[in-house]
Structures are given as C-alpha cells and as structure tokens.
Design a protein around this motif. Structure first.
Motif, PDB file in Angstrom:
ATOM      1  N   CYS A  99      10.905  10.820  24.394  1.00 18.80           N
ATOM      2  CA  CYS A  99      10.927   9.509  25.056  1.00 18.80           C
ATOM      3  C   CYS A  99      11.821   9.600  26.299  1.00 18.80           C
ATOM      4  O   CYS A  99      12.951  10.041  26.205  1.00 18.80           O
ATOM      5  CB  CYS A  99      11.463   8.433  24.117  1.00 18.80           C
ATOM      6  N   ASP A 100      11.286   9.176  27.432  1.00 21.50           N
ATOM      7  CA  ASP A 100      12.038   9.218  28.680  1.00 21.50           C
ATOM      8  C   ASP A 100      12.057   7.838  29.327  1.00 21.50           C
ATOM      9  O   ASP A 100      11.064   7.109  29.277  1.00 21.50           O
ATOM     10  CB  ASP A 100      11.401  10.211  29.653  1.00 21.50           C
ATOM     11  N   PHE A 101      13.193   7.494  29.916  1.00 23.14           N
ATOM     12  CA  PHE A 101      13.365   6.199  30.585  1.00 23.14           C
ATOM     13  C   PHE A 101      12.999   5.058  29.631  1.00 23.14           C
ATOM     14  O   PHE A 101      12.197   4.187  29.950  1.00 23.14           O
ATOM     15  CB  PHE A 101      12.530   6.137  31.870  1.00 23.14           C
ATOM     16  N   CYS A 108      10.077   6.210  17.615  1.00 23.01           N
ATOM     17  CA  CYS A 108       8.993   6.320  18.598  1.00 23.01           C
ATOM     18  C   CYS A 108       8.856   7.758  19.084  1.00 23.01           C
ATOM     19  O   CYS A 108       9.817   8.513  19.093  1.00 23.01           O
ATOM     20  CB  CYS A 108       9.249   5.401  19.790  1.00 23.01           C
ATOM     21  N   GLN A 109       7.633   8.095  19.492  1.00 29.57           N
ATOM     22  CA  GLN A 109       7.357   9.420  20.035  1.00 29.57           C
ATOM     23  C   GLN A 109       6.515   9.271  21.287  1.00 29.57           C
ATOM     24  O   GLN A 109       5.648   8.401  21.359  1.00 29.57           O
ATOM     25  CB  GLN A 109       6.566  10.265  19.041  1.00 29.57           C
ATOM     26  N   TYR A 110       6.755  10.137  22.241  1.00 30.79           N
ATOM     27  CA  TYR A 110       5.963  10.188  23.467  1.00 30.79           C
ATOM     28  C   TYR A 110       5.842   8.810  24.121  1.00 30.79           C
ATOM     29  O   TYR A 110       4.751   8.283  24.311  1.00 30.79           O
ATOM     30  CB  TYR A 110       4.574  10.773  23.190  1.00 30.79           C
ATOM     31  N   CYS A 111       6.981   8.248  24.451  1.00 25.83           N
ATOM     32  CA  CYS A 111       7.005   6.969  25.169  1.00 25.83           C
ATOM     33  C   CYS A 111       7.690   7.185  26.513  1.00 25.83           C
ATOM     34  O   CYS A 111       8.591   8.010  26.640  1.00 25.83           O
ATOM     35  CB  CYS A 111       7.744   5.907  24.364  1.00 25.83           C
ATOM     36  N   PHE A 112       7.265   6.414  27.511  1.00 29.95           N
ATOM     37  CA  PHE A 112       7.783   6.568  28.861  1.00 29.95           C
ATOM     38  C   PHE A 112       7.891   5.179  29.480  1.00 29.95           C
ATOM     39  O   PHE A 112       6.937   4.400  29.446  1.00 29.95           O
ATOM     40  CB  PHE A 112       6.822   7.450  29.675  1.00 29.95           C
ATOM     41  N   ASN A 119       8.239   2.307  15.994  1.00 26.36           N
ATOM     42  CA  ASN A 119       7.117   2.999  15.354  1.00 26.36           C
ATOM     43  C   ASN A 119       5.892   3.096  16.257  1.00 26.36           C
ATOM     44  O   ASN A 119       4.771   2.824  15.834  1.00 26.36           O
ATOM     45  CB  ASN A 119       6.744   2.301  14.036  1.00 26.36           C
ATOM     46  N   GLN A 120       6.098   3.468  17.514  1.00 25.28           N
ATOM     47  CA  GLN A 120       4.988   3.583  18.466  1.00 25.28           C
ATOM     48  C   GLN A 120       4.928   5.003  19.017  1.00 25.28           C
ATOM     49  O   GLN A 120       5.899   5.752  18.961  1.00 25.28           O
ATOM     50  CB  GLN A 120       5.181   2.607  19.634  1.00 25.28           C
ATOM     51  N   GLN A 121       3.765   5.344  19.569  1.00 26.94           N
ATOM     52  CA  GLN A 121       3.622   6.627  20.250  1.00 26.94           C
ATOM     53  C   GLN A 121       2.607   6.508  21.378  1.00 26.94           C
ATOM     54  O   GLN A 121       1.754   5.641  21.364  1.00 26.94           O
ATOM     55  CB  GLN A 121       3.243   7.736  19.290  1.00 26.94           C
ATOM     56  N   LYS A 127       2.642  -0.263  26.863  1.00 27.36           N
ATOM     57  CA  LYS A 127       1.205  -0.328  26.582  1.00 27.36           C
ATOM     58  C   LYS A 127       0.774   0.955  25.903  1.00 27.36           C
ATOM     59  O   LYS A 127       1.087   2.055  26.366  1.00 27.36           O
ATOM     60  CB  LYS A 127       0.410  -0.528  27.870  1.00 27.36           C
ATOM     61  N   ARG A 128       0.023   0.814  24.811  1.00 25.97           N
ATOM     62  CA  ARG A 128      -0.459   1.965  24.046  1.00 25.97           C
ATOM     63  C   ARG A 128      -1.619   2.629  24.789  1.00 25.97           C
ATOM     64  O   ARG A 128      -2.527   1.952  25.261  1.00 25.97           O
ATOM     65  CB  ARG A 128      -0.907   1.485  22.662  1.00 25.97           C
ATOM     66  N   LEU A 129      -1.574   3.960  24.896  1.00 25.67           N
ATOM     67  CA  LEU A 129      -2.611   4.730  25.581  1.00 25.67           C
ATOM     68  C   LEU A 129      -3.077   5.872  24.687  1.00 25.67           C
ATOM     69  O   LEU A 129      -2.417   6.226  23.709  1.00 25.67           O
ATOM     70  CB  LEU A 129      -2.048   5.321  26.881  1.00 25.67           C
TER      71      LEU A 129
END
Length: 197
Positions: A99-101, A108-112, A119-121, A127-129
C-alpha cells in the motif's frame, strides 16, 4: 540548601551516559536502542535490522524514515503503522501490504492513494479495480512526484469522513495514537498501558 539544590549540583558534577545502545551490532549514531543490527540514526528503536532514520520503532526489517512503526518489513516513510509489508508514504496502517500513499487502512493489499478502508485490495482513490486496471493506473500515477501524490491523498481525505481518534485494542480511553490500553484518559501515543488519568 535544600535537597533539590544539592541534587542539581550533584547532577551537574556527575558524568552521565551519553548513548544507551545495548546488545546492538554495527549501529552507528543510535540511542535508546537495543538488540539491533545494521541500523543507522535509529532512536528508540529495538529488535530491528537494516533500519535507517527511525524513531520509536520495534521489530523492523529493511525500513527507513519511519516513526512509531512496529513489526514491519520493506517500508519507507511510515507513521504509526503495525504489521506492514512493502508500504510507502503512508500513515496509520494496520496489517497492510503493498500500500502506497494511504492513510488509516487495515488489512488491505495493493492499495494506492486510499483512506479509511478495511479488508480491500486493488483500490486506487478508494475505488475497487481489477488487478490489470490497478497496475496500469498505478503506473500512470507514479509518473507524478511524491508531493503531487501526497496532495491528491489530502484532497481525498477531505472528501472521506475521518475518525477523530486513532486507537487499537483500547477500552474506555480518550486520546489518539493509543494501542492496547484500558482506562487511559487525555493521552497521546501510549502503548500497553492501563489506568492513566
């Protein structure tokens, strides 16, 4: 002359420890630190390895420029985080990876550029992608400077409701940056404590 005056004179004459660095190896310019290895300019840092420019951190591995971070690895520019892996330019993360910024995230994993999520990634700007969309948009955003990305995060934080106090595992507490506390009132940055008023 009273006790306080005598004690003050005694303190002025008596040599004091300049650096408290115990059981550490290859740790230049560290103070109030114990059981570290290959650390540099680490203050109040314990049980860490390859940590640089840290303050009040515990159990770090290959981290730099961190303040009050625990049990984390491969992190840069974190504030008040715990159990993070490969996170950068973020604050108040708990059990996050890649997770960055980000600000105030948990599990959470892979969030920017995200805030106040759990519990999001694969999210950007809350916004979920899909994984492919995430990677493509992240590559584009990384062309901006860190200052521009921080500004984008601040703008997002103004739009998303933020919590007033940051507490983890606390009961009957008033204050912020509290962890594992009970009956702690009007306090700031306290860990593992009880009945502090």
């Amino acid at each position: 002359m009273g006790f306080i005056e005598d004690f003050t004179k005694l303190q002025a004459k008596t040599p004091r420890i300049a650096i408290a660095n115990t059981n550490s190896e290859n740790c230049a310019y560290t103070n109030y630190s114990t059981f570290n290895r290959n650390c540099y300019l680490a203050f109040g840092t314990h049980y860490s390895e390859d940590a640089f420019y840290t303050h009040y951190c515990t159990k770090l591995t290959s981290c730099s420029d961190c303040l009050d971070v625990e049990k984390s690895e491969l992190c840069y520019e974190l504030v008040f985080c715990e159990k993070c892996y490969n996170c950068n330019f973020s604050g108040y993360l708990m059990s996050c990876s890649d997770c960055d910024f980000c600000y105030d995230m948990a599990n959470c994993q892979y969030c920017f550029l995200c805030t106040c999520m759990q519990n999001q990634q694969y999210c950007i700007l809350n916004k979920r992608l899909s994984k492919e969309e995430f990677e493509a948009e992240r590559r584009e955003l990384l062309k901006k400077s860190p200052a521009e990305l921080q500004q984008m995060l601040e703008e997002l934080r103004r739009k998303v409701p933020q919590r007033q106090f940051f507490q983890k595992n606390c009961e009957n507490c008033i204050g912020t940056e509290l962890r594992n506390c009970k009956n702690v009132l009007y306090s700031y940055r306290i860990k593992n404590s009880e009945d502090i008023i």
